[in-house]
Structure formats: C-alpha cells, structure tokens
Scaffold this motif. Structure first.
Motif, PDB file in Angstrom:
ATOM      1  N   UNK A  66      49.577  33.047  44.253  1.00  0.00           N
ATOM      2  CA  UNK A  66      50.604  33.854  44.916  1.00  0.00           C
ATOM      3  C   UNK A  66      51.201  34.822  43.908  1.00  0.00           C
ATOM      4  N   UNK A  67      50.373  35.741  43.453  1.00  0.00           N
ATOM      5  CA  UNK A  67      50.833  36.701  42.442  1.00  0.00           C
ATOM      6  C   UNK A  67      51.229  38.013  43.122  1.00  0.00           C
ATOM      7  N   UNK A  68      52.069  38.775  42.435  1.00  0.00           N
ATOM      8  CA  UNK A  68      52.518  40.057  42.993  1.00  0.00           C
ATOM      9  C   UNK A  68      52.534  41.168  41.952  1.00  0.00           C
ATOM     10  N   UNK A  69      51.912  40.913  40.797  1.00  0.00           N
ATOM     11  CA  UNK A  69      51.869  41.935  39.748  1.00  0.00           C
ATOM     12  C   UNK A  69      50.584  41.777  38.933  1.00  0.00           C
ATOM     13  N   UNK A  70      50.224  42.840  38.240  1.00  0.00           N
ATOM     14  CA  UNK A  70      49.044  42.810  37.379  1.00  0.00           C
ATOM     15  C   UNK A  70      49.233  41.776  36.272  1.00  0.00           C
ATOM     16  N   UNK A  71      50.420  41.727  35.721  1.00  0.00           N
ATOM     17  CA  UNK A  71      50.709  40.774  34.641  1.00  0.00           C
ATOM     18  C   UNK A  71      50.481  39.341  35.100  1.00  0.00           C
ATOM     19  N   UNK A  72      50.937  39.014  36.297  1.00  0.00           N
ATOM     20  CA  UNK A  72      50.749  37.665  36.823  1.00  0.00           C
ATOM     21  C   UNK A  72      49.275  37.373  37.088  1.00  0.00           C
ATOM     22  N   UNK A  73      48.550  38.384  37.535  1.00  0.00           N
ATOM     23  CA  UNK A  73      47.125  38.193  37.823  1.00  0.00           C
ATOM     24  C   UNK A  73      46.354  37.823  36.566  1.00  0.00           C
ATOM     25  N   UNK A  74      46.603  38.537  35.482  1.00  0.00           N
ATOM     26  CA  UNK A  74      45.863  38.270  34.249  1.00  0.00           C
ATOM     27  C   UNK A  74      46.396  37.043  33.506  1.00  0.00           C
ATOM     28  N   UNK A  75      47.582  36.573  33.879  1.00  0.00           N
ATOM     29  CA  UNK A  75      48.104  35.339  33.297  1.00  0.00           C
ATOM     30  C   UNK A  75      47.358  34.118  33.820  1.00  0.00           C
ATOM     31  N   UNK A  76      46.565  34.301  34.877  1.00  0.00           N
ATOM     32  CA  UNK A  76      45.773  33.197  35.419  1.00  0.00           C
ATOM     33  C   UNK A  76      44.645  32.782  34.473  1.00  0.00           C
ATOM     34  N   UNK A  77      44.239  33.689  33.606  1.00  0.00           N
ATOM     35  CA  UNK A  77      43.091  33.442  32.744  1.00  0.00           C
ATOM     36  C   UNK A  77      43.408  32.389  31.686  1.00  0.00           C
ATOM     37  N   UNK A  78      42.451  31.494  31.468  1.00  0.00           N
ATOM     38  CA  UNK A  78      42.628  30.430  30.474  1.00  0.00           C
ATOM     39  C   UNK A  78      41.992  30.787  29.131  1.00  0.00           C
ATOM     40  N   UNK A  79      41.235  31.872  29.094  1.00  0.00           N
ATOM     41  CA  UNK A  79      40.612  32.316  27.846  1.00  0.00           C
ATOM     42  C   UNK A  79      41.140  33.703  27.504  1.00  0.00           C
ATOM     43  N   UNK A  80      41.105  34.087  26.233  1.00  0.00           N
ATOM     44  CA  UNK A  80      41.572  35.420  25.854  1.00  0.00           C
ATOM     45  C   UNK A  80      40.680  36.521  26.396  1.00  0.00           C
ATOM     46  N   UNK A  81      41.252  37.688  26.581  1.00  0.00           N
ATOM     47  CA  UNK A  81      40.500  38.842  27.088  1.00  0.00           C
ATOM     48  C   UNK A  81      39.626  39.464  26.009  1.00  0.00           C
ATOM     49  N   UNK A  82      38.528  40.033  26.442  1.00  0.00           N
ATOM     50  CA  UNK A  82      37.682  40.850  25.550  1.00  0.00           C
ATOM     51  C   UNK A  82      37.096  41.970  26.404  1.00  0.00           C
ATOM     52  N   UNK A  83      37.689  43.153  26.306  1.00  0.00           N
ATOM     53  CA  UNK A  83      37.217  44.315  27.079  1.00  0.00           C
ATOM     54  C   UNK A  83      37.067  45.487  26.123  1.00  0.00           C
ATOM     55  N   UNK A  84      35.843  45.800  25.750  1.00  0.00           N
ATOM     56  CA  UNK A  84      35.636  46.871  24.776  1.00  0.00           C
ATOM     57  C   UNK A  84      34.817  48.025  25.339  1.00  0.00           C
ATOM     58  N   UNK A  85      34.743  48.129  26.661  1.00  0.00           N
ATOM     59  CA  UNK A  85      33.941  49.181  27.267  1.00  0.00           C
ATOM     60  C   UNK A  85      34.669  50.513  27.228  1.00  0.00           C
ATOM     61  N   UNK A  86      33.896  51.593  27.327  1.00  0.00           N
ATOM     62  CA  UNK A  86      34.479  52.928  27.293  1.00  0.00           C
ATOM     63  C   UNK A  86      34.179  53.714  28.563  1.00  0.00           C
ATOM     64  N   UNK A  87      33.409  53.111  29.474  1.00  0.00           N
ATOM     65  CA  UNK A  87      33.131  53.812  30.743  1.00  0.00           C
ATOM     66  C   UNK A  87      32.771  52.799  31.828  1.00  0.00           C
TER      67      UNK A  87
END
Length: 304
Positions: A283-304
């Motif tokens: 029951x999320x209502x923001x981007x911050x809450x959505x990504x707080x669901x993740x149990x592992x750290x993010x890794x996004x290094x794409x450029x396109x």
C-alpha cells in the motif's frame, strides 16, 4: 503538432540532439542514432514546419523485488533554443508518461536535472559514488591474468553473478553485450577482463578518456583482486583514475585515502500505483516507498 517520429524525421532529430547537447561525444551520438534510436519511441513537437522539441523512451526489463518488469527510460530531452520556455518539454513528458501508464509500471530518467522532472512525480532513487584513486595506491598491484578479450557469454555470466547481490538492475542478454562491443568501438573506449587461475572470468572494466582523465564507466567484479588488477591495467601511465560505483560498494576499504563524491544518477516514476500495489501486495503512495520495498541495494548504471 505533437506526434511520434517517423523514419524520415531521424536526421532532423539528430541535428536537434546535436544542438541541444553540444558537449555530448559525437562518436556516441552517431552510435546511438545508428543502432539504438529506431528501437525506442520518440515523440516530437513540430512548429513552423520543423521539429522544435523531442523526447525518446527506450524499454528494458528491470529486476525489481523478485519480479522482472518492463520499464521505460527517458532520454534525449531536447528543445531548439529559439523555442524554449514555451511548454513543449512539459507537453512531451506528459504525453510520454500517459503512454507509459498503459504499458509498464516504472519509468526511469537520468537525474542530471532533478528539478526538471520532480513536477511530474519523479523522485531520485539512485546515486553513484565516484572515487579518485591515485596511482601510488596501486603500486603493489600486478596485472597478472588481466587481458583485453572475452566471449560474450563470459561477460554475461559474470554480470549475472555480480548483479545477484543487487536489485533494480537491467536484464541483459548476449545481444546487450554485442551492442556494448559496438559502442566501445564507436566511442574508442576499452574493456579489460580479469580471469582467475582456472581461466574463469571474474570481472571486467569499461573505461575511457574524459578531459584527459581515465574514467571507469562500469566495474563488474566478483572479488577485490579482480577489481585491483583491472584498475592497475586501466590506469596505465596516468597519475589517477576515476571510478563510478553504487552507494553500497565501499571502495574505501581498499583505498583508505579515497573520499567518494556522491552524484545523483537515476530518478523514477511509478506510472500506476493501484496496479503496483496489487502486484506487490502493498500500500505505497510514493516512489520512495516503492523502492523501500527492496531488500537488496540498487545497482542501475545504464545510460539509455
């Protein structure tokens, strides 16, 4: 008039991007329009019988909280200088997000100008850390087992092993690495590979020169030995080398004197909260809450 770009618009959009991004490497721009532009969706605004603004969206598969989601990546936001501050960028972005709401849950965009996208509901969710490593910190490191070639399958396998520690990363394929090799040739960048004593690939670095400095754009490694030896090879005769990594990678453990610089890198937009909540039983209502669901750290290094 707002519409989707057609094949015959490609050269005009190219010139618009070239005008809007005067510092963008021309080799990269040529590579993008030759190999990638046609695979995405490009919206344009026409005025006075010419294209005055454009916005590109590419689609990828994103690993997110145990699922594989189709996501959009916005790039190439460009408006002719004579037509700026007339609302064309807002019009294109709103139209693109409206389309995205019917095709995927998450849209990403580079976070180079956060204030530009925050009014549309984007939120910065990923930062990069940049370390500057001096040559003397690598004096005791050798380049044993470092080479310049590997099979595409080997690169994909080590990427999959590396990203198993993370979340939010792109699903890559052999085609992804074939395209990467074309990009390296076009942009005159290099790749070094480290193999262990059993000849198994344990990592690779992609690096190139930027303003006379050596910059590592992607570092994939399974252990510290792989990283150290590849950095030693990449630095060459330079006095220092710059490397961008995720916030969870603590390179200061290897380089106590290196103080990382934090840079905003990726912003995200949730296109349909109702569907997102249903899919992930939340029951999320923001981007911050959505990504707080993740149990592992993010890794996004794409450029396109």
């Amino acid at each position: 008039m707002l519409r989707e770009a057609r094949v015959y618009d490609k050269s005009e959009v190219y010139q618009l991007w070239k005008q809007s991004y005067p510092t963008l490497d021309r080799n990269y721009l040529n590579f993008y329009f030759k190999h990638l532009f046609d695979s995405g969706v490009c919206l344009i605004e026409e005025k006075d019988q010419k294209i005055v603004s454009s916005l590109q969206m590419n689609r990828h598969v994103l690993h997110f909280h145990g699922r594989k989601l189709v996501c959009g990546f916005l790039c190439g936001v460009s408006t002719s200088p004579d037509y700026r501050r007339r609302g064309y960028m807002r019009k294109l972005t709103e139209s693109m997000l409206d389309e995205a709401a019917h095709t995927h849950l998450i849209t990403l965009v580079p976070a180079f100008q956060p204030r530009l996208y925050e009014p549309f509901g984007f939120h910065t969710i990923y930062y990069q850390k940049q370390y500057m490593i001096k040559k003397e910190e690598l004096n005791k490191v050798t380049i044993q087992n470092v080479s310049y070639s590997a099979e595409l399958k080997e690169l994909l396998e080590v990427y999959q092993k590396f990203t198993s520690r993370f979340d939010g990363f792109y699903e890559r394929t052999l085609d992804s690495y074939e395209m990467m090799q074309k990009e390296l040739v076009a942009t005159q960048k290099q790749m070094v590979i480290y193999r262990d004593e059993n000849k198994e690939v344990k990592g690779y670095l992609i690096f190139g020169m930027k303003n006379g400095e050596v910059h590592v754009e992607e570092a994939i490694y399974l252990d510290s030995i792989a990283l150290l030896r590849m950095l030693k090879c990449a630095i060459g005769k330079a006095e220092e080398i710059f490397i961008n990594v995720s916030p969870s990678e603590k390179l200061e453990k290897l380089f106590p004197l290196a103080i990382p610089k934090k840079n905003s890198y990726i912003m995200a937009h949730i296109n349909n909260y109702e569907l997102f909540n249903k899919l992930f039983c939340c029951d999320i209502s923001s981007v911050k809450e959505a990504f707080a669901l993740l149990h592992k750290p993010l890794w996004i290094h794409e450029t396109y």
